[in-house]
Design an enzyme around this catalytic site. Structure first.
Site, mmCIF file in Angstrom:
data_model
loop_
_atom_site.group_PDB
_atom_site.id
_atom_site.type_symbol
_atom_site.label_atom_id
_atom_site.label_comp_id
_atom_site.label_asym_id
_atom_site.label_seq_id
_atom_site.Cartn_x
_atom_site.Cartn_y
_atom_site.Cartn_z
ATOM 1 N N ASP A 83 -31.803 -2.078 -44.391
ATOM 2 C CA ASP A 83 -32.433 -1.242 -43.355
ATOM 3 C C ASP A 83 -31.687 0.062 -43.091
ATOM 4 O OD1 ASP A 83 -30.441 -3.025 -42.380
ATOM 5 O OD2 ASP A 83 -31.152 -2.835 -40.315
ATOM 6 N N GLU A 141 -30.313 -5.548 -40.519
ATOM 7 C CA GLU A 141 -28.939 -5.851 -40.088
ATOM 8 C C GLU A 141 -28.599 -5.097 -38.811
ATOM 9 O OE1 GLU A 141 -24.930 -5.603 -39.171
ATOM 10 O OE2 GLU A 141 -25.950 -3.843 -39.960
HETATM 11 NI NI NI Z 1 -23.915 -1.357 -42.058
#
Ligand code: NI
Length: 394
Positions: A83, A141
Site C-alpha cells: 500500500d 500495512e
Molecule cells: Ni512501511
C-alpha cells in the site's frame, strides 16, 4: 542443493531489470490501504506469468503464491506490503506518482517488486526446494487494523514454520543490511482525551472552568509516566500530538481535545501506561472541577524477532554478502503489522539500506520527497533467495 550462493547473484542479475520496471510501475500507480485493487491484480497477473505457482486471493486486495518444492520440508513465508500513503509526491522522476494525494512514500513499491523478483527466480528452482515457499503480498500495512491480521485470519499462515520480511530503509545507506534478534519495532498505541470545563467570557475566568489551563497540566503531568513511573531501561514514548481548543481570543472554550501516541515493547506497559494516564487525567480534572473522557486503543503488537530464525537469516546473509554488509540493527519506536505473522509463527523482520547521501536520497519515510536507491532492490531479492536456499536447501 545444487544452487550455490555464488550462483544466486547471476540469477538476481537476470531479473533486476524487471524488478526495477515493476517498482517504477507501482510507484507511478499508488493505491491507498484497503484499496489496492489494480496493484493486487498486477501482482496476480505477474505471478501467473511465471508458471509453477499456486495463486490465491485471501482478501479482496491481497495475493498469496505457493511454490511447492519437489521434496518434503518446512514452509517458509515471505511477506511484502503493497500500500501507498495519502501524500502528494514532490519528486519529479518520470515515474513519479500520477495521482495527486497518493504516493509510495515508504518503499512498499520496492517490497512488492523485490518479492515478485524472488518468486520469478524461485519458480524456476522448484525441483531443488525441500518444502514450500509462500509469498505473501499483503494489503494495508499503513492503516490500523492493518492487512496482516486479516491475512492471518484468512488462514495464510496455516502450516508456516517461519516467516521473514524486509523493510527498505532510507536512514540506512544502500549496501548495508541490518538484522536484529529480539525487540525491533514498537507497539504503536493511540489515545484520545476530552477535557470538559465550563466556557465563558475570557475577562471573567472565575465564572468558568478553563479547560485549556487544565489540559496544559495534563500534558506536562503525562510526561511523568515516562520519566518517573516506568523502568528507564524499558523503551517508552508518550507524545501528545494534538491539542485542539478554542475559537476566539476572548472566549474560554468548553472543551479541549488531546490526542497522541504511546510506543512500547513490553506487554505490561500496554496496560500499565493507560492506567497511569487515566489516573493523572482524573486527578487533575477533578481537582479543578472539570470532567473527562479517556480512550486508549492498542495498535499493532511490537515486532519481536525470534532468535533462532534471526540467527539463521543472519548466517545466510553473511554467506551471500559477507560480514561487512550485515550489521546489527537498531531497534526503533515505529510500528509494523508484520508482528501479526510473528504471533502465529517465529519470524524475523530486517532492514535493507536504501539511502544514499551522495545521490541526495536522504528523505525520511513518509516524506513527500522520500525515495529509495534502486540498487537496494537486487540486494533485497538476493537476500530473500539466499535465505530460501539456506532454509529449504538440501
Ligand atoms: Ni512501511
Amino acid at each position: 542443493m545444487t544452487v550455490e550462493f555464488t550462483h544466486v547473484r547471476s540469477l538476481v542479475e537476470q531479473v533486476t531489470e524487471d524488478v526495477v520496471k515493476w517498482r517504477r510501475y507501482l510507484h507511478q500507480n499508488p493505491e491507498l490501504s484497503f484499496e489496492e485493487e489494480k496493484t493486487s491484480q498486477f501482482v496476480y497477473d505477474t505471478l501467473a506469468s511465471f508458471g509453477g505457482l499456486e495463486l490465491s486471493r485471501p482478501t479482496k486486495t491481497s495475493v498469496v503464491a505457493r511454490l511447492k518444492g519437489a521434496f518434503p520440508g518446512p514452509v517458509l513465508a515471505i511477506r511484502a506490503d503493497m500500500d501507498a500513503l495519502p501524500i502528494t509526491e514532490e519528486n519529479h522522476f518520470d515515474f513519479a506518482s500520477k495521482t495527486p494525494g497518493k504516493m509510495h512514500a515508504c518503499g512498499h513499491d520496492g517490497h512488492t517488486a523485490m518479492l515478485l523478483g524472488t518468486a520469478k527466480i524461485l519458480s524456476g528452482l522448484a525441483d531443488k526446494i525441500h518444502g514450500e515457499v509462500r509469498f505473501i503480498f499483503q494489503h494495508a500495512e499503513e492503516l490500523f487494523p492493518g492487512g496482516a491480521q486479516q491475512m492471518v485470519d484468512a488462514g495464510v499462515m496455516e502450516g508456516v514454520d517461519s516467516v521473514i520480511g524486509i523493510h527498505l530503509w532510507s536512514p540506512l545507506e544502500v549496501g548495508k543490511i541490518a538484522v536484529r534478534s529480539g525487540p525491533f519495532m514498537a507497539a504503536p498505541d493511540t489515545f484520545y482525551i476530552t477535557i470538559r470545563g465550563k466556557g465563558g467570557h475570557a475577562a471573567q475566568p472565575h465564572a468558568t472552568v478553563d479547560p485549556i489551563v487544565i489540559a496544559a497540566q495534563v500534558v506536562t503531568n503525562l510526561q511523568h509516566i515516562v520519566s518517573r513511573n516506568t523502568d528507564p531501561l524499558d523503551p517508552l514514548v508518550l507524545s501528545v500530538t494534538q491539542f485542539h481548543a478554542g475559537t476566539a481570543h476572548n472566549i474560554i472554550p468548553e472543551t479541549v481535545e488531546l490526542n497522541g501516541t504511546v510506543r512500547s515493547f513490553k506487554p505490561e506497559l500496554r496496560t500499565e501506561v493507560p492506567r497511569r494516564m487515566e489516573q493523572i487525567v482524573k486527578g487533575i480534572t477533578e481537582a479543578h472541577g472539570a470532567t473527562y473522557e479517556f480512550r486508549y486503543e492498542q495498535g499493532y503488537r511490537p515486532v519481536i524477532n525470534d532468535e533462532a530464525v534471526t540467527e539463521k537469516v543472519r548466517q545466510a546473509l553473511i554467506e551471500v554478502f559477507g560480514e561487512d554488509v550485515v550489521i546489527e540493527g537498531e531497534p526503533h519506536m515505529g510500528g509494523e503489522d508484520f508482528s501479526a505473522y510473528q504471533s502465529v509463527a517465529p519470524g524475523t523482520f530486517f532492514n535493507v539500506g536504501a539511502g544514499n547521501v551522495e545521490k541526495g536520497i536522504v528523505y525520511p519515510h513518509h516524506h513527500p520527497k522520500f525515495t529509495i536507491d534502486e540498487d537496494s532492490l537486487p540486494m533485497g531479492v538476493e537476500a530473500f533467495v539466499g535465505i530460501v536456499l539456506k532454509t529449504l536447501g538440501a
